[in-house]
Write a protein that holds these residues in place. Structure first.
Motif, PDB file in Angstrom:
ATOM      1  N   ALA A   1     -18.477  -0.597 -18.138  1.00 36.09           N
ATOM      2  CA  ALA A   1     -17.983   0.339 -17.116  1.00 36.09           C
ATOM      3  C   ALA A   1     -17.461  -0.405 -15.897  1.00 36.09           C
ATOM      4  CB  ALA A   1     -19.100   1.304 -16.713  1.00 36.09           C
ATOM      5  N   ALA A   2     -18.095  -1.526 -15.565  1.00 37.78           N
ATOM      6  CA  ALA A   2     -17.659  -2.308 -14.409  1.00 37.78           C
ATOM      7  C   ALA A   2     -16.254  -2.864 -14.619  1.00 37.78           C
ATOM      8  CB  ALA A   2     -18.642  -3.441 -14.143  1.00 37.78           C
ATOM      9  N   TYR A   3     -15.919  -3.243 -15.837  1.00 43.50           N
ATOM     10  CA  TYR A   3     -14.563  -3.732 -16.112  1.00 43.50           C
ATOM     11  C   TYR A   3     -13.527  -2.671 -15.753  1.00 43.50           C
ATOM     12  CZ  TYR A   3     -15.546  -8.185 -18.488  1.00 43.50           C
ATOM     13  OH  TYR A   3     -15.895  -9.479 -18.779  1.00 43.50           O
ATOM     14  N   ASP A   4     -13.783  -1.436 -16.159  1.00 41.90           N
ATOM     15  CA  ASP A   4     -12.852  -0.350 -15.836  1.00 41.90           C
ATOM     16  C   ASP A   4     -12.763  -0.139 -14.330  1.00 41.90           C
ATOM     17  OD1 ASP A   4     -12.264   0.165 -18.514  1.00 41.90           O
ATOM     18  OD2 ASP A   4     -13.925   1.591 -18.721  1.00 41.90           O
ATOM     19  N   ALA A   5     -13.897  -0.272 -13.655  1.00 40.60           N
ATOM     20  CA  ALA A   5     -13.912  -0.061 -12.208  1.00 40.60           C
ATOM     21  C   ALA A   5     -13.138  -1.156 -11.479  1.00 40.60           C
ATOM     22  CB  ALA A   5     -15.353  -0.009 -11.700  1.00 40.60           C
ATOM     23  N   VAL A   6     -13.231  -2.395 -11.965  1.00 36.51           N
ATOM     24  CA  VAL A   6     -12.480  -3.486 -11.345  1.00 36.51           C
ATOM     25  C   VAL A   6     -10.985  -3.241 -11.510  1.00 36.51           C
ATOM     26  CG1 VAL A   6     -11.933  -5.944 -11.494  1.00 36.51           C
ATOM     27  CG2 VAL A   6     -14.317  -5.205 -11.568  1.00 36.51           C
ATOM     28  N   VAL A   7     -10.565  -2.884 -12.705  1.00 33.93           N
ATOM     29  CA  VAL A   7      -9.152  -2.622 -12.958  1.00 33.93           C
ATOM     30  C   VAL A   7      -8.656  -1.459 -12.092  1.00 33.93           C
ATOM     31  CG1 VAL A   7      -7.469  -1.881 -14.690  1.00 33.93           C
ATOM     32  CG2 VAL A   7      -9.214  -3.570 -15.281  1.00 33.93           C
ATOM     33  N   GLY A   8      -9.515  -0.484 -11.858  1.00 33.89           N
ATOM     34  CA  GLY A   8      -9.159   0.655 -11.019  1.00 33.89           C
ATOM     35  C   GLY A   8      -9.354   0.424  -9.542  1.00 33.89           C
ATOM     36  N   SER A   9      -9.641  -0.816  -9.135  1.00 33.71           N
ATOM     37  CA  SER A   9      -9.842  -1.176  -7.721  1.00 33.71           C
ATOM     38  C   SER A   9     -10.926  -0.336  -7.072  1.00 33.71           C
ATOM     39  CB  SER A   9      -8.533  -1.039  -6.932  1.00 33.71           C
ATOM     40  OG  SER A   9      -7.541  -1.899  -7.444  1.00 33.71           O
ATOM     41  N   LYS A  10     -12.004  -0.058  -7.815  1.00 35.11           N
ATOM     42  CA  LYS A  10     -13.077   0.788  -7.297  1.00 35.11           C
ATOM     43  C   LYS A  10     -14.277  -0.003  -6.785  1.00 35.11           C
ATOM     44  CE  LYS A  10     -11.792   4.383 -10.627  1.00 35.11           C
ATOM     45  NZ  LYS A  10     -12.237   5.169 -11.810  1.00 35.11           N
ATOM     46  N   VAL A  11     -14.313  -1.290  -7.015  1.00 30.81           N
ATOM     47  CA  VAL A  11     -15.460  -2.089  -6.611  1.00 30.81           C
ATOM     48  C   VAL A  11     -15.272  -2.577  -5.178  1.00 30.81           C
ATOM     49  CG1 VAL A  11     -14.426  -4.179  -7.589  1.00 30.81           C
ATOM     50  CG2 VAL A  11     -16.882  -4.101  -7.167  1.00 30.81           C
ATOM     51  N   ARG A  12     -16.348  -2.625  -4.448  1.00 35.98           N
ATOM     52  CA  ARG A  12     -16.344  -3.182  -3.090  1.00 35.98           C
ATOM     53  C   ARG A  12     -17.396  -4.272  -3.013  1.00 35.98           C
ATOM     54  NH1 ARG A  12     -12.609  -0.283  -3.457  1.00 35.98           N
ATOM     55  NH2 ARG A  12     -11.736   1.163  -1.934  1.00 35.98           N
ATOM     56  N   TYR A  13     -17.093  -5.558  -3.172  1.00 38.20           N
ATOM     57  CA  TYR A  13     -15.794  -6.068  -3.560  1.00 38.20           C
ATOM     58  C   TYR A  13     -15.916  -6.954  -4.801  1.00 38.20           C
ATOM     59  CZ  TYR A  13     -13.546  -4.147   0.474  1.00 38.20           C
ATOM     60  OH  TYR A  13     -13.028  -3.254   1.363  1.00 38.20           O
ATOM     61  N   ARG A  14     -17.146  -7.154  -5.238  1.00 41.71           N
ATOM     62  CA  ARG A  14     -17.381  -7.986  -6.407  1.00 41.71           C
ATOM     63  C   ARG A  14     -18.625  -7.494  -7.131  1.00 41.71           C
ATOM     64  NH1 ARG A  14     -13.138 -11.649  -7.415  1.00 41.71           N
ATOM     65  NH2 ARG A  14     -13.875 -13.345  -8.727  1.00 41.71           N
ATOM     66  N   TYR A  15     -18.518  -7.287  -8.437  1.00 40.97           N
ATOM     67  CA  TYR A  15     -19.704  -6.978  -9.234  1.00 40.97           C
ATOM     68  C   TYR A  15     -20.407  -8.282  -9.610  1.00 40.97           C
ATOM     69  CZ  TYR A  15     -18.305  -2.104  -9.944  1.00 40.97           C
ATOM     70  OH  TYR A  15     -17.974  -0.791  -9.760  1.00 40.97           O
ATOM     71  N   VAL A  16     -21.727  -8.277  -9.504  1.00 36.76           N
ATOM     72  CA  VAL A  16     -22.544  -9.414  -9.909  1.00 36.76           C
ATOM     73  C   VAL A  16     -23.607  -8.911 -10.870  1.00 36.76           C
ATOM     74  CG1 VAL A  16     -24.203 -11.160  -9.152  1.00 36.76           C
ATOM     75  CG2 VAL A  16     -22.129 -10.749  -7.815  1.00 36.76           C
ATOM     76  N   ILE A  17     -23.689  -9.559 -12.028  1.00 30.61           N
ATOM     77  CA  ILE A  17     -24.647  -9.161 -13.052  1.00 30.61           C
ATOM     78  C   ILE A  17     -25.989  -9.821 -12.761  1.00 30.61           C
ATOM     79  CG2 ILE A  17     -25.149  -9.157 -15.521  1.00 30.61           C
ATOM     80  CD1 ILE A  17     -22.042  -9.713 -15.866  1.00 30.61           C
TER      81      ILE A  17
ATOM     82  N   ALA B   1     -24.447 -13.656 -12.409  1.00 29.06           N
ATOM     83  CA  ALA B   1     -23.120 -14.010 -12.929  1.00 29.06           C
ATOM     84  C   ALA B   1     -22.110 -13.016 -12.396  1.00 29.06           C
ATOM     85  CB  ALA B   1     -23.117 -14.017 -14.459  1.00 29.06           C
ATOM     86  N   GLY B   2     -21.086 -13.515 -11.738  1.00 27.89           N
ATOM     87  CA  GLY B   2     -20.075 -12.635 -11.183  1.00 27.89           C
ATOM     88  C   GLY B   2     -19.067 -12.204 -12.224  1.00 27.89           C
TER      89      GLY B   2
ATOM     90  N   GLU C   1     -21.891  -5.822  -5.445  1.00 31.37           N
ATOM     91  CA  GLU C   1     -22.700  -4.750  -6.015  1.00 31.37           C
ATOM     92  C   GLU C   1     -23.397  -5.306  -7.248  1.00 31.37           C
ATOM     93  OE1 GLU C   1     -21.073  -0.768  -6.344  1.00 31.37           O
ATOM     94  OE2 GLU C   1     -19.327  -1.382  -5.173  1.00 31.37           O
ATOM     95  N   LEU C   2     -24.709  -5.254  -7.270  1.00 29.23           N
ATOM     96  CA  LEU C   2     -25.475  -5.752  -8.406  1.00 29.23           C
ATOM     97  C   LEU C   2     -25.466  -4.720  -9.529  1.00 29.23           C
ATOM     98  CD1 LEU C   2     -28.604  -7.342  -6.677  1.00 29.23           C
ATOM     99  CD2 LEU C   2     -26.581  -8.508  -7.567  1.00 29.23           C
ATOM    100  N   ILE C   3     -25.254  -5.205 -10.742  1.00 31.45           N
ATOM    101  CA  ILE C   3     -25.261  -4.323 -11.908  1.00 31.45           C
ATOM    102  C   ILE C   3     -26.126  -4.934 -13.003  1.00 31.45           C
ATOM    103  CG2 ILE C   3     -22.970  -3.405 -11.395  1.00 31.45           C
ATOM    104  CD1 ILE C   3     -21.912  -5.140 -13.718  1.00 31.45           C
ATOM    105  N   SER C   4     -26.490  -4.115 -13.968  1.00 31.24           N
ATOM    106  CA  SER C   4     -27.245  -4.578 -15.126  1.00 31.24           C
ATOM    107  C   SER C   4     -26.284  -4.958 -16.249  1.00 31.24           C
ATOM    108  CB  SER C   4     -28.195  -3.477 -15.610  1.00 31.24           C
ATOM    109  OG  SER C   4     -27.448  -2.411 -16.185  1.00 31.24           O
ATOM    110  N   GLY C   5     -26.826  -5.575 -17.298  1.00 34.19           N
ATOM    111  CA  GLY C   5     -26.008  -5.926 -18.439  1.00 34.19           C
ATOM    112  C   GLY C   5     -25.374  -4.726 -19.101  1.00 34.19           C
ATOM    113  N   GLU C   6     -26.079  -3.599 -19.107  1.00 34.73           N
ATOM    114  CA  GLU C   6     -25.553  -2.405 -19.758  1.00 34.73           C
ATOM    115  C   GLU C   6     -24.398  -1.770 -18.996  1.00 34.73           C
ATOM    116  OE1 GLU C   6     -26.500  -0.907 -22.843  1.00 34.73           O
ATOM    117  OE2 GLU C   6     -27.132  -2.986 -22.953  1.00 34.73           O
ATOM    118  N   GLU C   7     -24.170  -2.205 -17.773  1.00 33.59           N
ATOM    119  CA  GLU C   7     -23.092  -1.631 -16.964  1.00 33.59           C
ATOM    120  C   GLU C   7     -21.815  -2.470 -16.976  1.00 33.59           C
ATOM    121  OE1 GLU C   7     -25.023   0.643 -13.274  1.00 33.59           O
ATOM    122  OE2 GLU C   7     -25.914  -1.352 -13.539  1.00 33.59           O
ATOM    123  N   ILE C   8     -21.794  -3.562 -17.729  1.00 36.91           N
ATOM    124  CA  ILE C   8     -20.643  -4.463 -17.693  1.00 36.91           C
ATOM    125  C   ILE C   8     -19.373  -3.758 -18.148  1.00 36.91           C
ATOM    126  CG2 ILE C   8     -19.653  -6.589 -18.595  1.00 36.91           C
ATOM    127  CD1 ILE C   8     -22.502  -7.682 -18.865  1.00 36.91           C
TER     128      ILE C   8
END
Length: 477
Positions: A372-388, A99-100, A363-370
């Motif tokens: 933190a991933a929200y903050d990273a997206v808002v901060g333009s830190k992801v390259r380029y899409r987080y996928v759970i 899930a993206g 970048e693949l992440i786990s459920g427990e990282e969602i």
């Protein structure tokens, strides 16, 4: 040449970009009144299935609960369980594998578009494998790879539906879970050529950028500029270049310049450098703006269009924008917006990406990282899409760490100016309740107890999610 990033960054350690927004806050089909087409919004509370016409839903009854992640109004994500309906005659049920995370999920969870109903399970970029089918299903069978994007229903009878534009239907819980039920008419087939872990974002970011590029004629002999290179921009660059257009990126700074060229851009411009937009006046046939920043110089960007050129926006700034209409009149230029695409066009996009080796860098992440991933997206830190990776929702093998996985992008096709893509793998770390996440199963596990998020105040719980999108519609009207 395609690459694989060997040392992906967790959300909390990613290197921030100066200004570029993910842009994934693009207009989504949730911006309709509740009585109209039912789309899968950025998320909905307590359920992963949107209502369907009554004749399809009658007789359905809950199947066993599946693991999911929901947030409260902090928002903090918690592991929980939800139930999904048994497939009706025309429905399919599928095990969600990936899930993206879209910026629209974040806007909704943080109530930036209006009040939301909590607990909330977001997600409208969903890829999985069919596990059950209704008796009347003809398009899919058990074991097929499928994807679901922003829509899960339409009336099928109005003018827009008959024209294959059901995203504009005028007649009628999200994917952070391990299961989903939907009508077969609103599921797309995911070709085997697309790396499965990269498929989910295509159901939103892919079609959001593919549709306007096709509509406004990106191709050989055309110059296309993509404004911003976040979660939408990276797809826009790849698709534009693959369609044969000479593609440029206009960004705030140069931190993504190497990636832009790897994705197929031939030019890169930084607006932080004095005189950039002035030097580009009259340069482009089409501009696709993926940025949702409120302070964007729209007049200056439109000035970079050739006469008869088109500026098409797929971002959604939170505040109203002021534009001097003379910038359009002079040169007979057009200003357009683009939503997503219909189911047929979404399938066309998936087939195009499969044929030409196009897919997002994730970048693949786990459920427990969602969270933190929200903050990273808002901060333009992801390259380029987080996928759970939803297999991390099941906890097994306590005390044993999970080995990192690596995926290499497919080779560039011959004869096309196709960009490079890469998949960034993540190591899944420890989860809630001291359990280590598994990457080998998509079924709910009994290894760890699962509890529902704490309840919010009744006044919050009773506010429908659609109110948020209705409020935006009213503000824009």
């Amino acid at each position: 040449m395609r690459e694989t990033q060997d040392t992906p960054r967790p959300p909390s350690q990613a290197t921030p970009d100066e200004h570029d927004a993910d842009g994934a806050s693009a207009v989504h089909p949730g911006l309709v009144r509740p009585r109209h087409a039912r789309h899968l919004a950025a998320g909905h509370a307590g359920s992963t299935t949107a209502p369907r016409p009554a004749e399809r839903f009658r007789g359905g009854h809950p199947t066993p609960e599946v693991l999911a992640y929901a947030c409260d109004d902090a928002p903090q994500f918690h592991r929980t369980t939800i139930t999904i309906p048994e497939p009706g005659p025309h429905d399919i049920n599928f095990d969600v594998k990936y899930a993206g995370i879209c910026h629209s999920d974040i806007h909704t969870a943080r109530e930036e578009w209006g009040p939301a109903k909590f607990p909330l399970t977001p997600g409208h970029e969903i890829a999985g494998v069919v596990s059950r089918v209704g008796d009347a299903v003809t398009r899919f069978k058990v074991g097929d790879k499928v994807g679901v994007g922003c829509m899960v229903n339409a009336c099928g009878e109005c003018e827009m539906c008959r024209a294959g534009q059901e995203q504009f239907c005028t007649g009628t819980p999200g994917g952070y879970a391990q299961g989903f039920t939907v009508s077969e008419e609103f599921a797309c087939r995911i070709p085997d050529e697309i790396p499965f872990e990269t498929a989910a974002p295509l159901l939103c970011a892919g079609i959001t950028t593919y549709s306007p590029l096709r509509r406004f004629g990106a191709g050989p002999g055309k110059r296309v500029a993509v404004v911003g290179m976040g979660g939408l921009g990276d797809m826009a660059v790849q698709l534009s270049a693959t369609m044969g257009a000479e593609t440029a990126v206009i960004s705030h700074g140069r931190s993504k310049e190497d990636d832009a060229h790897r994705f197929g851009a031939t030019e890169f411009y930084a607006t932080s450098e004095e005189g950039t937009l002035e030097s580009l006046r009259g340069s482009f046939d089409v501009i696709v703006c993926t940025v949702s920043a409120d302070d964007l110089d729209y007049g200056g960007l439109i000035g970079t269009l050739k006469p008869l050129g088109t500026f098409v926006d797929v971002g959604l700034p939170e505040s109203p924008t002021t534009l001097h209409l003379a910038s359009l009149v002079i040169g007979s230029k057009s200003l357009a917006g683009s939503q997503i695409g219909g189911i047929a066009e979404t399938q066309e996009m998936l087939d195009f990406c499969a044929e030409h080796g196009v897919h997002p860098q994730v970048e693949l992440i786990s459920g427990e990282e969602i969270t933190a991933a929200y903050d990273a997206v808002v901060g333009s830190k992801v390259r380029y899409r987080y996928v759970i990776d939803t297999s991390t929702f099941s906890a097994v093998s306590a005390g044993r760490p999970v080995s990192p996985r690596s995926t290499t992008a497919p080779a560039a096709p011959t004869g096309w100016p196709t960009p490079s893509s890469c998949v960034v793998a993540r190591t899944h770390s420890s989860a809630a309740e001291g359990c280590v996440m598994s990457t080998g199963t998509t079924q709910a596990s009994n290894s760890c107890s699962v509890t529902k998020p704490s309840s919010r105040a009744d006044s919050r719980r009773d506010r429908p999610l659609w109110w948020a999108f209705f409020a935006i519609l009213e503000a824009l009207s």
